[in-house]
Write a protein that holds these residues in place. Structure first.
Motif, PDB file in Angstrom:
ATOM      1  N   THR A  38       0.699  -0.885   0.215  1.00  0.00           N
ATOM      2  CA  THR A  38       0.208   0.270   0.068  1.00  0.00           C
ATOM      3  C   THR A  38       0.922   1.458  -0.090  1.00  0.00           C
ATOM      4  O   THR A  38       2.304   1.100   0.767  1.00  0.00           O
ATOM      5  CB  THR A  38      -0.868  -0.637   1.824  1.00  0.00           C
ATOM      6  N   GLN A  39       0.329   2.716  -0.863  1.00  0.00           N
ATOM      7  CA  GLN A  39       0.646   3.716  -0.597  1.00  0.00           C
ATOM      8  C   GLN A  39       0.109   4.447  -0.054  1.00  0.00           C
ATOM      9  O   GLN A  39      -0.965   4.946  -0.688  1.00  0.00           O
ATOM     10  CB  GLN A  39       1.496   4.098  -2.391  1.00  0.00           C
ATOM     11  N   ALA A  40       0.643   5.371   0.305  1.00  0.00           N
ATOM     12  CA  ALA A  40      -0.362   7.105   0.866  1.00  0.00           C
ATOM     13  C   ALA A  40       0.244   8.220   0.308  1.00  0.00           C
ATOM     14  O   ALA A  40       1.485   8.234   1.388  1.00  0.00           O
ATOM     15  CB  ALA A  40      -0.594   6.845   1.984  1.00  0.00           C
ATOM     16  N   VAL A  41      -0.225   9.139  -0.098  1.00  0.00           N
ATOM     17  CA  VAL A  41       0.687  10.294  -0.456  1.00  0.00           C
ATOM     18  C   VAL A  41       0.253  10.974   0.704  1.00  0.00           C
ATOM     19  O   VAL A  41      -0.954  11.348   1.302  1.00  0.00           O
ATOM     20  CB  VAL A  41      -0.045  10.676  -1.600  1.00  0.00           C
ATOM     21  N   LEU A  42       1.057  11.840   1.309  1.00  0.00           N
ATOM     22  CA  LEU A  42       0.942  12.672   3.049  1.00  0.00           C
ATOM     23  C   LEU A  42       0.905  14.274   2.668  1.00  0.00           C
ATOM     24  O   LEU A  42       0.318  15.105   3.526  1.00  0.00           O
ATOM     25  CB  LEU A  42       1.912  12.310   3.767  1.00  0.00           C
ATOM     26  N   ASN A  43       1.789  14.319   1.210  1.00  0.00           N
ATOM     27  CA  ASN A  43       1.597  15.559   1.062  1.00  0.00           C
ATOM     28  C   ASN A  43       1.647  16.142  -0.575  1.00  0.00           C
ATOM     29  O   ASN A  43       2.506  15.486  -0.696  1.00  0.00           O
ATOM     30  CB  ASN A  43       3.152  16.326   1.794  1.00  0.00           C
ATOM     31  N   LYS A  44       0.174  15.908  -1.096  1.00  0.00           N
ATOM     32  CA  LYS A  44       0.144  16.169  -2.506  1.00  0.00           C
ATOM     33  C   LYS A  44       0.898  16.684  -3.062  1.00  0.00           C
ATOM     34  O   LYS A  44       1.205  17.023  -4.418  1.00  0.00           O
ATOM     35  CB  LYS A  44      -1.098  17.096  -2.624  1.00  0.00           C
ATOM     36  N   ASP A  45       1.028  18.419  -2.428  1.00  0.00           N
ATOM     37  CA  ASP A  45       1.908  19.378  -3.446  1.00  0.00           C
ATOM     38  C   ASP A  45       3.292  18.981  -3.546  1.00  0.00           C
ATOM     39  O   ASP A  45       3.810  19.211  -4.309  1.00  0.00           O
ATOM     40  CB  ASP A  45       1.992  20.591  -2.331  1.00  0.00           C
ATOM     41  N   LEU A  46       4.567  18.284  -2.260  1.00  0.00           N
ATOM     42  CA  LEU A  46       5.529  17.886  -2.116  1.00  0.00           C
ATOM     43  C   LEU A  46       5.146  16.421  -3.488  1.00  0.00           C
ATOM     44  O   LEU A  46       6.146  16.627  -4.099  1.00  0.00           O
ATOM     45  CB  LEU A  46       5.995  17.902  -1.262  1.00  0.00           C
ATOM     46  N   TYR A  47       4.261  15.754  -3.708  1.00  0.00           N
ATOM     47  CA  TYR A  47       4.253  14.999  -4.729  1.00  0.00           C
ATOM     48  C   TYR A  47       3.997  15.493  -6.487  1.00  0.00           C
ATOM     49  O   TYR A  47       5.522  15.235  -7.206  1.00  0.00           O
ATOM     50  CB  TYR A  47       3.286  13.835  -4.283  1.00  0.00           C
ATOM     51  N   ASP A  48       2.748  16.263  -6.226  1.00  0.00           N
ATOM     52  CA  ASP A  48       3.077  16.774  -7.572  1.00  0.00           C
ATOM     53  C   ASP A  48       4.000  17.193  -8.348  1.00  0.00           C
ATOM     54  O   ASP A  48       4.230  17.208  -9.077  1.00  0.00           O
ATOM     55  CB  ASP A  48       1.497  17.804  -7.358  1.00  0.00           C
ATOM     56  N   SER A  49       4.632  18.212  -7.571  1.00  0.00           N
ATOM     57  CA  SER A  49       6.544  18.676  -7.750  1.00  0.00           C
ATOM     58  C   SER A  49       7.363  18.449  -7.847  1.00  0.00           C
ATOM     59  O   SER A  49       8.389  18.710  -8.601  1.00  0.00           O
ATOM     60  CB  SER A  49       6.533  20.150  -6.713  1.00  0.00           C
ATOM     61  N   ASN A  50       6.726  16.432  -7.549  1.00  0.00           N
ATOM     62  CA  ASN A  50       8.322  15.590  -7.222  1.00  0.00           C
ATOM     63  C   ASN A  50       8.136  14.651  -7.520  1.00  0.00           C
ATOM     64  O   ASN A  50       9.101  13.373  -7.271  1.00  0.00           O
ATOM     65  CB  ASN A  50       8.603  15.790  -5.633  1.00  0.00           C
TER      66      ASN A  50
END
Length: 82
Positions: A38-50
């Protein structure tokens, strides 16, 4: 009747500049070698930019889980052959 099972748990995190972006978790059932990741995105802004770096971490985590599955399968073969 009591039924039990053993499993191996693996966890990981993808971080950017010291901030957690994504968590990873895997459980491998030791009786049959099947895994659940399983995977969970914790910080969408940082995910989107990285995305490239975080997705690389996700692929590395999956590879680590698959390597562990293979080691467990090899150990099971060796135990069966003995």
């Amino acid at each position: 009747m009591l039924t039990t099972s053993k499993s191996l748990s693996i966890s990981g995190q993808s971080s950017i500049s010291g901030q957690q972006v994504m968590n990873f978790s895997a459980t491998i059932d030791q009786s049959n070698g099947r895994s659940n990741i399983t995977q969970a995105v914790l910080n969408k802004d940082l995910y989107d930019s990285n995305k490239t770096e975080v997705r690389k971490d996700a692929a590395d985590f999956t590879d680590l889980v698959y390597d562990q599955e293979d080691k467990m399968a090899e150990a099971d073969k060796a135990d069966t052959a003995s």
